[in-house]
Every structure is written in structure tokens, then in C-alpha cells.
Design a protein around this motif. Structure first.
Motif, short mmCIF file in Angstrom:
data_model
loop_
_atom_site.label_atom_id
_atom_site.label_comp_id
_atom_site.label_asym_id
_atom_site.label_seq_id
_atom_site.Cartn_x
_atom_site.Cartn_y
_atom_site.Cartn_z
N ASN A 69 12.70 33.30 35.07
CA ASN A 69 13.72 33.98 34.27
C ASN A 69 15.05 34.04 35.01
O ASN A 69 16.12 33.80 34.42
CB ASN A 69 13.27 35.40 33.93
CG ASN A 69 12.09 35.43 32.99
OD1 ASN A 69 11.74 34.41 32.38
ND2 ASN A 69 11.44 36.59 32.87
N ARG A 70 14.99 34.41 36.29
CA ARG A 70 16.23 34.54 37.05
C ARG A 70 16.91 33.18 37.20
O ARG A 70 18.14 33.07 37.14
CB ARG A 70 15.92 35.13 38.44
CG ARG A 70 17.07 35.85 39.06
CD ARG A 70 17.47 37.14 38.32
NE ARG A 70 16.44 38.15 38.45
CZ ARG A 70 15.72 38.59 37.40
NH1 ARG A 70 15.93 38.12 36.18
NH2 ARG A 70 14.80 39.52 37.57
N TYR A 71 16.12 32.13 37.38
CA TYR A 71 16.67 30.77 37.46
C TYR A 71 17.38 30.41 36.16
O TYR A 71 18.51 29.88 36.17
CB TYR A 71 15.54 29.80 37.75
CG TYR A 71 15.91 28.34 37.69
CD1 TYR A 71 16.82 27.78 38.58
CD2 TYR A 71 15.35 27.50 36.73
CE1 TYR A 71 17.16 26.44 38.52
CE2 TYR A 71 15.68 26.15 36.66
CZ TYR A 71 16.58 25.63 37.55
OH TYR A 71 16.92 24.30 37.49
N GLN A 72 16.76 30.73 35.03
CA GLN A 72 17.39 30.43 33.74
C GLN A 72 18.68 31.22 33.56
O GLN A 72 19.66 30.70 33.00
CB GLN A 72 16.41 30.74 32.60
CG GLN A 72 15.19 29.83 32.55
CD GLN A 72 15.55 28.39 32.29
OE1 GLN A 72 16.60 28.06 31.73
NE2 GLN A 72 14.69 27.48 32.72
N GLU A 73 18.71 32.44 34.07
CA GLU A 73 19.93 33.25 33.98
C GLU A 73 21.06 32.61 34.78
O GLU A 73 22.22 32.59 34.32
CB GLU A 73 19.66 34.66 34.48
CG GLU A 73 18.79 35.49 33.56
CD GLU A 73 18.36 36.81 34.18
OE1 GLU A 73 18.87 37.14 35.29
OE2 GLU A 73 17.53 37.51 33.58
N LYS A 75 21.46 29.49 35.30
CA LYS A 75 21.92 28.34 34.51
C LYS A 75 22.78 28.80 33.34
O LYS A 75 23.85 28.21 33.07
CB LYS A 75 20.71 27.54 34.00
CG LYS A 75 19.93 26.82 35.09
CD LYS A 75 18.70 26.09 34.55
CE LYS A 75 19.07 24.88 33.72
NZ LYS A 75 17.86 24.13 33.30
N GLU A 76 22.35 29.84 32.67
CA GLU A 76 23.09 30.35 31.51
C GLU A 76 24.46 30.87 31.92
O GLU A 76 25.43 30.76 31.15
CB GLU A 76 22.30 31.47 30.83
CG GLU A 76 21.03 30.98 30.14
CD GLU A 76 20.05 32.10 29.84
OE1 GLU A 76 20.40 33.28 30.11
OE2 GLU A 76 18.94 31.82 29.34
N ASP A 77 24.56 31.41 33.13
CA ASP A 77 25.83 31.96 33.60
C ASP A 77 26.75 30.91 34.20
O ASP A 77 27.84 31.24 34.71
CB ASP A 77 25.57 33.04 34.66
CG ASP A 77 24.92 34.30 34.07
OD1 ASP A 77 24.96 34.45 32.83
OD2 ASP A 77 24.37 35.10 34.84
N GLY A 78 26.35 29.64 34.15
CA GLY A 78 27.21 28.56 34.65
C GLY A 78 27.26 28.45 36.15
O GLY A 78 28.15 27.77 36.69
#
Length: 412
Positions: A69-73, A75-78
Motif C-alpha cells: 500500500n505504501r509503495y502504491q501511495e 507512485k500515486e504521489d508522483g
């Protein structure tokens, strides 16, 4: 023949890489982890220690999901971006001692590992392989490359040097005063040449990362058994690696520290050693071994040189001739009663960058009774042991370069 391929790395944006890159988690003290998590919101440690967000210690499979989840965050935050084209990543490290390492970050074949094209020199622990496989399957990425070494190759060195004449994509210096440079290479001609050069190599050697490579290959095996869709499996069949020429590899020794003499007095211990070694008391003079089968020992305020009496020791293979194995077979096991080098709490290890002053200090403080200094293993010894299908004792080598996590990420 080795199959080393380019891949589309997920990696930090240029302005964030110096903040994000992290050492191996185990290399930090708890205080260092706390300070980095508190003061640096971009550190990769936030990904691999996701419970910090909730001020809660989380372990096991629950942690793995939060890592994802933290990894995806990120990525989502650029904070991360992904390259559009499969690339090789030419990578240079210049460390604080002035040593320079130049190599290629790429994806190595799990099948090559199984077929012994990628050779190993260390044993792995099955339970660690299983744990890390579960971790990889859940998080879906490799963030720290396995360190592989290959025979020096003039053409490949020339290609790497030519590309490195250009401005790097990354250039950053760590608080350890190591400077890192990265070039993303997707030029079709260069990619084809590099792939062809690696395909002509009969053998590669794992220098560091035996558990990471073993776990990645275990994951590939199970994914192939469970899923027959070859396209989906393609990424699982590789693991991220940093490949450097053998001449760039820097190997330090691991010294041994022992807490007691297994019930022997100092005099009794020296008498038993005398049957195996020619012993000379060097007093307070620092003695560092300068050739194979010579050892340094520090005990009770004195350094000793120990020279193996070869008529009392038989060498039948490359492992028998390894100094760490000699010390184990002649002293640690039969005299000091240490049979399990991985788990016996009476032995600890100190890598050679700490030098013998570090060993002396710990013995003088009473934390240990005796310390042994060894000569560093050579690259040829490492290769010979791997070629013979043998495995070194644990903590036989401390190898540089040490890689940073999060600079390039390989997704499955």
C-alpha cells in the motif's frame, strides 16, 4: 549462456532520489531508523516500515500488505515514475574510500540460477527463503538488486564508459559520502549489444544477495506451477541484479570474536593451539595476516600470529583451503565447541573495515575473551568454491559495493 535483459524500472524522480534511496534496513540502528522516518517523508524506509504511519509495530503478512500500500501511495504521489522503454541502467558508485564500481542494473534469469549458470558460494536458510518469497509475492517488486559479477570484458567496459561520458540521470551523494550515478539506456543498438555480450558468458557469480536470489527463484518456480499464462509469468522469471566486472569487486574479511574459551584456561588453550599452529606472541603490536593460512589472534592484552602447521591439516578441495573453514575445523569446533556458526551466541563477527583495533577494543572491554583476524577471501577463491559446488561458512566475505534500495525497482 546467461540471459540478462533490460526492464522498465520504477524509480524516483530526479529531485527525490537522494532523499528516497536507503541502505539495507538491517544496517541501521533503531535510532537511525527513527530519525529518518521522522525527518524524511520521502525515505524508502517509509515503504518497508509502514507501521510508522500508525506508530505501531506491524510484522508478518500484515506488514507485507501495508508495504504494498505504501509503495502504491508513493507512485500515486508522483514520487516514483516508470520508464516507458525497457532499459539497462548503467550505474557507478564512488565510495568514501575512493573505490569506484561500474556496472549494469538489469534483470537476471531465474532459470539461469536453477541451471547453475549463476553460481552460488553461500548456503541459504530455507525458512528465510520461504518468508521472503511470501513478501515478494505480496508486495510485487524487487527494490534492492542482487550483486552479480562477471569476467572482465573489454567491449562491455568500453560501451559503459562511452555512455558514462554523458550527463547521468542521477548524481547524488549519501550521508556515508558515497556518490551514486545512474544512466538509463534504452538505445536499441546499445541494448542489443549488451544483451549479446551477456549471452556469450557461460557463468556469472553471486557476490552478495544469496537469499534474495533464492527467494526470487522460489517465487518463479511456484508461479510457473500455478499459472500457465506465459505472458503473465515473464516478469516473475527474472530478478533485479547489479552486474559488475570481477576486477571491480572488493572483498573484505570477517573477523571472529568469541565470548569464552569453552572452560579452558588461557594456558590450556594455547597448548591446544600449538598442536595446530606455530604461535608467536607479538605483544601489543598489531598483527594482521598477510598470507593464506596465517591468522591473527588477540587475547588478554596480547596479539599472536598463528601459522598453520600444514602437516596436521589436509586440503582436499577449495573449501578445505579457505581460512574461515580452517579456523572452524581446527579451533572453533574442536577446541572452543562452536558447531553452529549461524546460531551459536558465543560467536560474533566483525567485518574487516572495522579493522583489528575494533576487535581489540571489544576484547579489552570484556565483551569477548578472544578475537581472530583473517585474510580476505580472493575473487578466485570465491569462484573456485562456487565452481566446485561448495559453500563457504557464514560470514566469510564482506563485499562491496553495498547497494541502495529504491533507486531502481523491478515489478512483477
Amino acid at each position: 549462456m546467461a540471459k540478462i535483459i533490460p526492464f522498465k524500472a520504477v524509480r524516483p524522480t530526479r529531485d527525490k532520489v537522494s532523499l528516497l534511496a536507503a541502505r539495507s534496513y538491517d544496517s541501521y540502528t533503531s535510532a537511525q531508523v527513527e530519525s529518518r522516518l521522522r525527518d524524511n517523508p520521502f525515505s524508502f524506509l517509509h515503504i518497508i516500515n509502514p507501521g510508522y504511519k500508525y506508530q505501531k509495530e506491524i510484522s508478518g503478512e500484515a506488514r507485507y500488505s501495508l508495504v504494498r500500500n505504501r509503495y502504491q501511495e508513493f507512485k500515486e504521489d508522483g514520487i516514483f515514475m516508470q520508464d516507458e522503454n525497457p532499459s539497462y541502467y548503467f550505474y557507478r558508485i564512488v565510495n568514501r574510500d575512493g573505490l569506484e564500481f561500474n556496472g549494469v542494473v538489469a534483470a537476471a534469469s531465474a532459470q539461469d540460477y536453477e541451471d547453475d549458470i549463476i553460481k552460488k558460494h553461500e548456503d541459504t536458510l530455507e525458512y528465510k527463503e520461504v518468508i521472503f518469497e511470501k513478501y515478494l509475492k505480496t508486495v510485487g517488486f524487487n527494490a534492492e538488486p542482487v550483486l552479480l559479477t562477471y569476467p572482465d570484458h573489454d567491449e562491455l567496459a568500453a560501451i559503459i564508459a562511452k555512455v558514462m561520458e554523458n550527463r547521468p540521470e542521477y548524481e547524488f551523494t549519501t550521508t556515508y559520502r558515497d556518490t551514486h550515478y545512474l544512466w538509463a539506456v534504452d538505445d536499441a543498438d546499445i541494448v542489443a549489444k549488451v544483451s549479446a555480450i551477456f549471452s556469450e558468458m557461460n557463468t556469472l557469480y553471486i557476490a552478495d544477495g544469496h537469499h534474495r536470489s533464492a527467494s526470487s527463484c522460489l517465487l518463479a518456480k511456484h508461479q510457473n506451477e500455478e499459472n500457465k499464462d506465459a505472458k503473465k509469468l515473464e516478469s516473475y522469471n527474472y530478478f533485479m541484479s547489479y552486474l559488475i566486472p570481477e576486477s571491480d569487486l572488493k572483498i573484505y574479511e570477517f573477523n571472529r570474536l568469541i565470548k569464552d574459551l569453552n572452560g579452558l584456561s588461557k594456558e590450556e588453550f594455547l597448548v591446544q593451539l600449538d598442536a595446530i599452529f606455530r604461535i608467536e606472541n607479538r605483544g601489543e603490536e598489531y598483527y594482521k595476516p598477510f598470507k593464506k593460512h596465517h591468522f591473527s589472534m588477540y587475547m588478554d592484552g596480547n596479539f599472536y600470529s598463528l601459522f598453520l602447521r600444514k602437516n596436521n591439516y589436509e586440503i582436499n578441495n577449495a573449501l578445505d583451503g579457505l581460512d574461515a573453514q580452517i579456523l572452524f575445523k581446527t579451533v572453533l569446533k574442536p577446541i572452543l565447541g562452536i558447531e553452529d556458526l549461524r546460531n551459536d551466541t558465543r560467536i560474533e563477527y566483525s567485518h574487516g573495515k572495522n579493522d583489528l583495533a575494533y576487535v581489540r577494543n571489544l576484547v579489552d572491554k570484556g565483551e569477548f575473551t578472544v578475537g581472530f583476524g583473517l585474510l580476505a577471501v580472493t575473487t578466485e577463491e570465491l569462484k573456485q568454491i562456487a565452481n566446485e559446488g561448495l559453500k563457504m561458512p557464514p560470514k566469510s566475505t564482506y563485499i562491496e559495493p553495498k547497494l541502495r534500495s529504491g533507486v531502481t525497482i523491478y515489478e512483477f
